[in-house]
Design a protein around this motif. Structure first.
Motif, PDB file in Angstrom:
ATOM      1  N   LEU A 151      58.558  35.412  -1.601  1.00  0.00           N
ATOM      2  CA  LEU A 151      58.580  35.307  -3.051  1.00  0.00           C
ATOM      3  C   LEU A 151      59.087  33.945  -3.498  1.00  0.00           C
ATOM      4  CD1 LEU A 151      59.918  38.816  -4.183  1.00  0.00           C
ATOM      5  CD2 LEU A 151      57.545  38.047  -3.929  1.00  0.00           C
ATOM      6  N   TYR A 152      60.090  33.423  -2.808  1.00  0.00           N
ATOM      7  CA  TYR A 152      60.652  32.119  -3.176  1.00  0.00           C
ATOM      8  C   TYR A 152      59.605  31.012  -3.019  1.00  0.00           C
ATOM      9  CZ  TYR A 152      63.464  27.878  -3.069  1.00  0.00           C
ATOM     10  OH  TYR A 152      63.971  26.619  -3.316  1.00  0.00           O
ATOM     11  N   GLN A 153      58.872  31.030  -1.915  1.00  0.00           N
ATOM     12  CA  GLN A 153      57.875  29.975  -1.694  1.00  0.00           C
ATOM     13  C   GLN A 153      56.706  30.107  -2.677  1.00  0.00           C
ATOM     14  OE1 GLN A 153      57.139  28.657   2.519  1.00  0.00           O
ATOM     15  NE2 GLN A 153      58.454  30.398   2.982  1.00  0.00           N
ATOM     16  N   SER A 154      56.309  31.335  -3.001  1.00  0.00           N
ATOM     17  CA  SER A 154      55.268  31.489  -4.016  1.00  0.00           C
ATOM     18  C   SER A 154      55.777  30.977  -5.361  1.00  0.00           C
ATOM     19  CB  SER A 154      54.822  32.953  -4.131  1.00  0.00           C
ATOM     20  OG  SER A 154      55.834  33.764  -4.698  1.00  0.00           O
ATOM     21  N   GLY A 155      57.051  31.194  -5.642  1.00  0.00           N
ATOM     22  CA  GLY A 155      57.637  30.684  -6.881  1.00  0.00           C
ATOM     23  C   GLY A 155      57.576  29.173  -6.964  1.00  0.00           C
ATOM     24  N   LYS A 156      57.733  28.500  -5.833  1.00  0.00           N
ATOM     25  CA  LYS A 156      57.621  27.042  -5.817  1.00  0.00           C
ATOM     26  C   LYS A 156      56.224  26.601  -6.227  1.00  0.00           C
ATOM     27  CE  LYS A 156      59.481  24.829  -2.300  1.00  0.00           C
ATOM     28  NZ  LYS A 156      59.850  24.481  -0.907  1.00  0.00           N
ATOM     29  N   LEU A 157      55.206  27.321  -5.770  1.00  0.00           N
ATOM     30  CA  LEU A 157      53.843  26.955  -6.141  1.00  0.00           C
ATOM     31  C   LEU A 157      53.599  27.235  -7.622  1.00  0.00           C
ATOM     32  CD1 LEU A 157      51.241  25.775  -4.937  1.00  0.00           C
ATOM     33  CD2 LEU A 157      50.428  28.117  -4.605  1.00  0.00           C
ATOM     34  N   HIS A 158      54.145  28.326  -8.130  1.00  0.00           N
ATOM     35  CA  HIS A 158      54.008  28.624  -9.559  1.00  0.00           C
ATOM     36  C   HIS A 158      54.658  27.535 -10.409  1.00  0.00           C
ATOM     37  CE1 HIS A 158      52.135  32.644  -9.667  1.00  0.00           C
ATOM     38  NE2 HIS A 158      52.710  32.811  -8.478  1.00  0.00           N
ATOM     39  N   LYS A 169      45.764  24.696 -10.027  1.00  0.00           N
ATOM     40  CA  LYS A 169      45.678  26.050 -10.575  1.00  0.00           C
ATOM     41  C   LYS A 169      45.684  27.045  -9.430  1.00  0.00           C
ATOM     42  CE  LYS A 169      42.963  29.155 -13.544  1.00  0.00           C
ATOM     43  NZ  LYS A 169      44.146  29.503 -14.359  1.00  0.00           N
ATOM     44  N   ILE A 170      46.598  28.010  -9.478  1.00  0.00           N
ATOM     45  CA  ILE A 170      46.618  29.085  -8.483  1.00  0.00           C
ATOM     46  C   ILE A 170      45.449  30.017  -8.770  1.00  0.00           C
ATOM     47  CG2 ILE A 170      47.924  31.019  -7.549  1.00  0.00           C
ATOM     48  CD1 ILE A 170      50.488  29.536  -8.425  1.00  0.00           C
ATOM     49  N   GLY A 217      50.977  36.615  -6.454  1.00  0.00           N
ATOM     50  CA  GLY A 217      49.838  35.705  -6.365  1.00  0.00           C
ATOM     51  C   GLY A 217      49.179  35.613  -5.007  1.00  0.00           C
ATOM     52  N   TYR A 218      49.720  36.314  -4.016  1.00  0.00           N
ATOM     53  CA  TYR A 218      49.130  36.238  -2.677  1.00  0.00           C
ATOM     54  C   TYR A 218      47.768  36.935  -2.656  1.00  0.00           C
ATOM     55  CZ  TYR A 218      53.467  34.426  -0.740  1.00  0.00           C
ATOM     56  OH  TYR A 218      54.546  33.632  -0.465  1.00  0.00           O
ATOM     57  N   ARG A 219      46.778  36.230  -2.067  1.00  0.00           N
ATOM     58  CA  ARG A 219      45.441  36.805  -1.961  1.00  0.00           C
ATOM     59  C   ARG A 219      44.902  36.752  -0.531  1.00  0.00           C
ATOM     60  NH1 ARG A 219      47.152  38.394  -5.889  1.00  0.00           N
ATOM     61  NH2 ARG A 219      46.249  38.467  -7.999  1.00  0.00           N
TER      62      ARG A 219
END
Length: 405
Positions: A151-158, A169-170, A217-219
């Motif tokens: 979750l933390y790493q996805s937050g960095k991308l957001h 754009k994600i 956001g993981y796909r």
């Protein structure tokens, strides 16, 4: 001087010494937090020294017309500001734009055994990412939870998307990708970013966490990384086991959510079983091929063909474990892969920023176009391998719109 006064002076001296020591510890810790992350990455994500690669006008012109896509980079693991061009590491937004990258998969590792190798890693081996998270001052919740690290790493991308909306754009669905591609046709350099999890051990044995990852956001989900987990055996683990009952349930839930299944790092037994059970095509995001080099990181020609027969994609890696990392070596592997599995099923899977040593970074991808032209690849083959295959795959297999988790 009385004994009482002497004791008082000694006590004050010890207090002063302790205070000075504490100050030095705080200063040393500060220097560590500021400088250690960059020093660690500089020693980890390396580029073989080389003069600038010569790119002909013809190759440069074609490269700028391509939809370039890469299926795997671990850039979110590090503390670099990816909005700024760095002189180390492999990927950031400026270098993606210089390389004309339209689609970049940002893979998220959450556990990687210290002393890892490609042959055998125990599941309980000491974890290197725990220490890295502490040194990089990640939130304490990430120190003991693989799910929180994801979750933390996805937050960095957001956050990168929020601060650079014109550049990144994600993509969560087909519509998102379509908007980026349309904007690029009008001159935009916006990059479509696909979030991928490298190793389903971050589920922490709870499929409810898969729902949370989807919402983050993981796909794309890689079932394994360097060790066995509850889903089954890793290519670099101990058991070599097949897909577990939990793994079957996870596979079914991923497919219900239209999440892409990545079999990079999975044991051949798991790959075999997933190919029998899966209702949708799968990918191997970053790999080499045993037919070109006998490396424990490479998978068999037979499995490559079976993945292609099921409509899947195979991303060819750029790093040292898959053998020849030179641009020419990469292109030779691409040629072998196309001849083996067909031009519709081969893609780029760099493994940039994955603790790897490579011979080019994201800004230099035009050298692959140059060499493919020199070696007689057709323009159709070049367009497909450099990114059109990934574009078509995502436009078909991402959710059409938001899917309820």
């Amino acid at each position: 001087m009385t004994k009482e006064n002497q004791n008082r002076r000694i006590s004050k001296g010890w207090q002063l010494t302790a205070s000075i020591s504490s100050i030095f510890i705080i200063i040393a810790l500060g220097f560590t937090l500021i400088f250690a992350p960059a020093a660690i990455e500089k020693g980890t994500n390396q580029i073989n020294a080389h003069p600038p690669y010569p790119i002909s006008q013809e190759a440069s012109r074609l490269h700028q017309q391509l939809t370039v896509a890469d299926l795997h980079a671990d850039s979110l693991l590090w503390n670099r500001d990816l909005s700024q061009q760095a002189n180390y590491g492999h990927v950031d937004l400026p270098r993606l734009q210089q390389g004309n990258v339209a689609i970049q998969t940002f893979a998220v590792p959450t556990k990687s055994p210290r002393g890892q190798n490609y042959s055998r890693n125990e599941s309980d081996a000491p974890d290197g990412i725990t220490l890295l998270a502490m040194i990089q001052a990640w939130p304490p919740a990430t120190w003991n939870s693989l799910y929180q690290r994801a979750l933390y790493q996805s937050g960095k991308l957001h956050k990168l998307e929020q601060s650079n909306p014109e550049d990144l754009k994600i993509i969560r669905n087909q519509s998102d990708l379509g908007m980026v591609l349309t904007a690029r046709q009008k001159g935009s350099q916006q990059v479509a970013a696909l979030l991928a999890l490298e190793g389903a051990h971050a589920f922490e044995g709870n499929l409810d966490n898969l729902e949370g990852l989807y919402e983050a956001g993981y796909r794309m989900i890689g079932l394994h990384h360097f060790f066995d987990n509850r889903l089954g055996g890793s290519l670099h683990g101990v058991s070599g086991s097949r897909l577990s009952l939990f793994g079957r349930r996870a596979l079914a839930r991923m497919e219900a959510l239209n999440m892409i299944v990545d079999l990079a790092h999975s044991s051949e037994s798991v790959v075999d079983e997933v190919l029998k059970l899966a209702k949708r095509p799968v990918v191997i995001s970053h790999t080499g091929i045993l037919g070109t080099c006998d490396s424990p990181r490479n998978i068999s020609d037979n499995l490559i063909q079976r993945i292609a027969e099921k409509g899947g994609l195979i991303g060819i890696g750029f790093w040292d474990a898959i053998c020849d990392t030179s641009p020419e070596g990469i292109v030779n592997t691409l040629r072998y892969a196309i001849d083996l599995a067909g031009e519709d099923h081969i893609a780029l899977g760099s493994d940039f920023d994955g603790g790897t040593k490579v011979s080019l970074d994201a800004s230099e991808l035009a050298v692959l176009t140059e060499l493919m032209m020199r070696k007689g690849f057709s323009e159709t083959e070049i367009r497909k391998v450099m990114g059109e295959n990934v574009q078509k795959f995502l436009m078909k297999h991402l959710p059409e719109e938001k899917t309820e988790a």
